[in-house]
Design a protein around this motif. Structure first.
Motif, PDB file in Angstrom:
ATOM      1  N   ARG A   1       0.833  -1.196   0.000  1.00 52.16           N
ATOM      2  CA  ARG A   1       0.000   0.000   0.000  1.00 52.16           C
ATOM      3  C   ARG A   1       0.874   1.254   0.000  1.00 52.16           C
ATOM      4  N   PRO A   2       0.316   2.396  -0.413  1.00 51.28           N
ATOM      5  CA  PRO A   2       1.093   3.646  -0.397  1.00 51.28           C
ATOM      6  C   PRO A   2       1.502   4.037   1.021  1.00 51.28           C
ATOM      7  N   ALA A   3       2.468   4.927   1.110  1.00 50.74           N
ATOM      8  CA  ALA A   3       2.884   5.437   2.419  1.00 50.74           C
ATOM      9  C   ALA A   3       1.678   6.023   3.143  1.00 50.74           C
ATOM     10  N   PRO A   4       1.485   5.683   4.390  1.00 52.50           N
ATOM     11  CA  PRO A   4       0.288   6.132   5.113  1.00 52.50           C
ATOM     12  C   PRO A   4       0.361   7.595   5.506  1.00 52.50           C
ATOM     13  N   ARG A   5      -0.792   8.234   5.579  1.00 51.94           N
ATOM     14  CA  ARG A   5      -0.883   9.573   6.147  1.00 51.94           C
ATOM     15  C   ARG A   5      -0.720   9.482   7.662  1.00 51.94           C
ATOM     16  N   ILE A   6      -0.002  10.422   8.226  1.00 54.88           N
ATOM     17  CA  ILE A   6       0.188  10.502   9.676  1.00 54.88           C
ATOM     18  C   ILE A   6      -0.416  11.824  10.130  1.00 54.88           C
ATOM     19  N   VAL A   7      -1.660  11.764  10.587  1.00 54.67           N
ATOM     20  CA  VAL A   7      -2.377  12.970  11.008  1.00 54.67           C
ATOM     21  C   VAL A   7      -2.262  13.061  12.534  1.00 54.67           C
ATOM     22  N   ALA A   8      -1.305  13.828  13.000  1.00 49.06           N
ATOM     23  CA  ALA A   8      -1.028  13.914  14.432  1.00 49.06           C
ATOM     24  C   ALA A   8      -1.970  14.910  15.098  1.00 49.06           C
ATOM     25  N   LEU A   9      -2.782  14.424  16.033  1.00 48.70           N
ATOM     26  CA  LEU A   9      -3.652  15.305  16.813  1.00 48.70           C
ATOM     27  C   LEU A   9      -2.904  15.758  18.055  1.00 48.70           C
ATOM     28  N   VAL A  10      -2.737  17.065  18.174  1.00 51.55           N
ATOM     29  CA  VAL A  10      -1.903  17.656  19.211  1.00 51.55           C
ATOM     30  C   VAL A  10      -2.758  18.572  20.079  1.00 51.55           C
ATOM     31  N   HIS A  11      -2.746  18.340  21.368  1.00 54.01           N
ATOM     32  CA  HIS A  11      -3.478  19.215  22.280  1.00 54.01           C
ATOM     33  C   HIS A  11      -2.600  20.407  22.603  1.00 54.01           C
ATOM     34  N   GLY A  12      -3.035  21.621  22.221  1.00 52.81           N
ATOM     35  CA  GLY A  12      -2.154  22.750  22.459  1.00 52.81           C
ATOM     36  C   GLY A  12      -2.814  24.099  22.295  1.00 52.81           C
ATOM     37  N   VAL A  13      -2.138  25.128  22.802  1.00 54.53           N
ATOM     38  CA  VAL A  13      -2.658  26.483  22.746  1.00 54.53           C
ATOM     39  C   VAL A  13      -1.511  27.472  22.924  1.00 54.53           C
ATOM     40  N   VAL A  14      -1.641  28.617  22.267  1.00 53.44           N
ATOM     41  CA  VAL A  14      -0.667  29.706  22.426  1.00 53.44           C
ATOM     42  C   VAL A  14      -1.109  30.587  23.590  1.00 53.44           C
ATOM     43  N   THR A  15      -0.190  30.829  24.528  1.00 58.51           N
ATOM     44  CA  THR A  15      -0.513  31.648  25.694  1.00 58.51           C
ATOM     45  C   THR A  15       0.772  32.181  26.308  1.00 58.51           C
ATOM     46  N   ASP A  16       0.656  33.290  27.015  1.00 57.62           N
ATOM     47  CA  ASP A  16       1.775  33.823  27.784  1.00 57.62           C
ATOM     48  C   ASP A  16       1.736  33.364  29.240  1.00 57.62           C
ATOM     49  N   ASP A  17       0.679  32.655  29.608  1.00 58.81           N
ATOM     50  CA  ASP A  17       0.521  32.178  30.988  1.00 58.81           C
ATOM     51  C   ASP A  17       0.542  30.652  30.978  1.00 58.81           C
ATOM     52  N   ALA A  18       1.661  30.097  30.556  1.00 57.48           N
ATOM     53  CA  ALA A  18       1.748  28.658  30.316  1.00 57.48           C
ATOM     54  C   ALA A  18       1.476  27.844  31.577  1.00 57.48           C
ATOM     55  N   ASP A  19       1.949  28.284  32.732  1.00 52.16           N
ATOM     56  CA  ASP A  19       1.781  27.495  33.953  1.00 52.16           C
ATOM     57  C   ASP A  19       0.312  27.341  34.325  1.00 52.16           C
ATOM     58  N   ALA A  20      -0.442  28.451  34.271  1.00 55.12           N
ATOM     59  CA  ALA A  20      -1.854  28.382  34.626  1.00 55.12           C
ATOM     60  C   ALA A  20      -2.630  27.537  33.627  1.00 55.12           C
ATOM     61  N   VAL A  21      -2.344  27.714  32.353  1.00 55.41           N
ATOM     62  CA  VAL A  21      -3.046  26.932  31.332  1.00 55.41           C
ATOM     63  C   VAL A  21      -2.688  25.457  31.452  1.00 55.41           C
ATOM     64  N   ARG A  22      -1.442  25.178  31.775  1.00 54.71           N
ATOM     65  CA  ARG A  22      -1.025  23.782  31.951  1.00 54.71           C
ATOM     66  C   ARG A  22      -1.815  23.119  33.080  1.00 54.71           C
ATOM     67  N   ASP A  23      -2.073  23.829  34.145  1.00 59.26           N
ATOM     68  CA  ASP A  23      -2.871  23.272  35.239  1.00 59.26           C
ATOM     69  C   ASP A  23      -4.286  22.940  34.769  1.00 59.26           C
ATOM     70  N   THR A  24      -4.863  23.854  33.981  1.00 64.42           N
ATOM     71  CA  THR A  24      -6.206  23.612  33.454  1.00 64.42           C
ATOM     72  C   THR A  24      -6.231  22.399  32.539  1.00 64.42           C
ATOM     73  N   VAL A  25      -5.268  22.334  31.637  1.00 60.33           N
ATOM     74  CA  VAL A  25      -5.207  21.234  30.675  1.00 60.33           C
ATOM     75  C   VAL A  25      -4.951  19.903  31.384  1.00 60.33           C
ATOM     76  N   ALA A  26      -4.143  19.923  32.440  1.00 62.31           N
ATOM     77  CA  ALA A  26      -3.875  18.699  33.194  1.00 62.31           C
ATOM     78  C   ALA A  26      -5.167  18.105  33.732  1.00 62.31           C
ATOM     79  N   GLU A  27      -6.067  18.943  34.226  1.00 62.46           N
ATOM     80  CA  GLU A  27      -7.354  18.455  34.718  1.00 62.46           C
ATOM     81  C   GLU A  27      -8.215  17.935  33.572  1.00 62.46           C
ATOM     82  N   GLN A  28      -8.219  18.645  32.453  1.00 54.79           N
ATOM     83  CA  GLN A  28      -9.048  18.250  31.324  1.00 54.79           C
ATOM     84  C   GLN A  28      -8.632  16.904  30.733  1.00 54.79           C
ATOM     85  N   LEU A  29      -7.350  16.616  30.753  1.00 53.22           N
ATOM     86  CA  LEU A  29      -6.835  15.419  30.079  1.00 53.22           C
ATOM     87  C   LEU A  29      -6.576  14.244  31.023  1.00 53.22           C
ATOM     88  N   ALA A  30      -6.810  14.417  32.308  1.00 57.28           N
ATOM     89  CA  ALA A  30      -6.491  13.364  33.270  1.00 57.28           C
ATOM     90  C   ALA A  30      -7.205  12.056  32.959  1.00 57.28           C
TER      91      ALA A  30
END
Length: 307
Positions: free
Chosen positions: A206-235
């Motif tokens: 078969r042809p080379a497979p597509r690799i569609v990487a789903l990445v959880h992410g966001v642009v922010t200047d407050d990375a620590d606070a957002v990381r805490d929120t995301v940690a709860e969402q993804l637990a």
């Protein structure tokens, strides 16, 4: 490499209207694709078909429909309808699902998932490419005493699988067009996932497979606070063995460890790491985690990277 976004508007007053509006905004930002998850709420192929009609510049896809509780005949009908509605811009993602949701929601045993995936893909390929099937497996039967073709759907629908484990990757390489790994970082992609699915596709001719990487992410200047929120969402994902394994292969211990959170430079560098690891497409999810302004900022950057 193309860049897209997963859209979620489940908390809106009208999910369909809100999703269409988000899709228009994503298209205006320069993003190339919009993807829709599937749980027990909105029907993702219908949602993709509606968005694809309303926003003709976007590719649309589902990420992903569990094979338990569905039948290839029904999913083929949904996928072909979405493909005809979007004039060839629909991509069908399938998943094994989880024991918790399969047994707790559908009341059916979560047994032999890889065998079911193989049979599902085999029957679905026949249906979407020919409009007919005569498949009789151990777990599934799909036969068409009347035609199953949807005029306008063309000759097939791209079939992708949310595969990350060795057996699922082998089945996907042999029978699907690509994969939709989620919470798999660049290290897991480069060292485990991409080599396995690519080798399986090559062995199957078969042809080379597509690799569609789903990445959880966001642009922010407050990375620590957002990381805490995301940690709860993804637990939740940390309790699912397949996700816990791929998080570990990525060098993390928690799901948030493989999220991409930071300023534009940080996020752009991580997108390039996914490309270098073998991703043919990157789709960001969870971009709403830090609010609407951060989402727009994230989409603006991703639109630039997609250009």
């Amino acid at each position: 490499m193309t860049v897209g976004v997963a859209l979620s508007a489940a908390d809106a007053d009208n999910q369909i209207d809100a999703t269409v509006n988000l899709a228009r905004e994503a298209s205006a930002a320069g993003l190339r694709s919009a993807w829709f998850g599937q749980t027990f709420g909105a029907d993702s192929p219908q949602l993709a078909a509606i968005v694809g009609r309303e926003v003709p510049d976007l590719q649309v896809g589902t990420s992903a429909i569990p094979v338990f509780g569905r039948h290839p005949l029904v999913v083929s009908s949904q996928a072909q309808t979405a493909q005809a509605a979007t004039h060839g811009r629909y991509h069908l993602g399938l998943a094994l699902g989880t024991k918790l949701l399969t047994e707790g929601g559908f009341g059916i045993p979560f047994e032999r998932p890889i065998a079911r995936l193989r049979e599902f893909l085999s029957a679905l390929r026949q249906l979407t490419e020919t409009g007919a099937a005569d498949f009789h497996g151990e777990l599934l039967t799909a036969a068409t005493p009347v035609p199953a073709r949807v005029p306008g759907a063309g000759a097939g629908v791209p079939l992708l699988v949310a595969a990350m484990g060795p057996q699922a990757l082998r089945a996907s390489g042999e029978l699907a067009d690509g994969i939709l790994p989620y919470l798999a970082g660049p290290r897991a992609l480069a060292e485990h996932i991409v080599p396995a699915v690519t080798a399986a596709a090559e062995a199957a001719g078969r042809p080379a497979p597509r690799i569609v990487a789903l990445v959880h992410g966001v642009v922010t200047d407050d990375a620590d606070a957002v990381r805490d929120t995301v940690a709860e969402q993804l637990a939740f994902y940390e309790r699912i063995p397949s996700y816990a394994r791929v998080i570990g292969l990525s060098g993390g211990t928690r799901a948030v460890d493989v999220s991409v959170i930071g300023d534009e430079g940080t996020v752009a560098a991580e997108v390039r790491r996914y490309r270098d690891a073998g991703a043919t497409e990157v789709v960001f999810s969870g971009t709403e985690a830090a609010g609407a302004d951060a989402r727009r900022r994230t989409w603006a950057l991703l639109g630039e990277l997609a250009g």
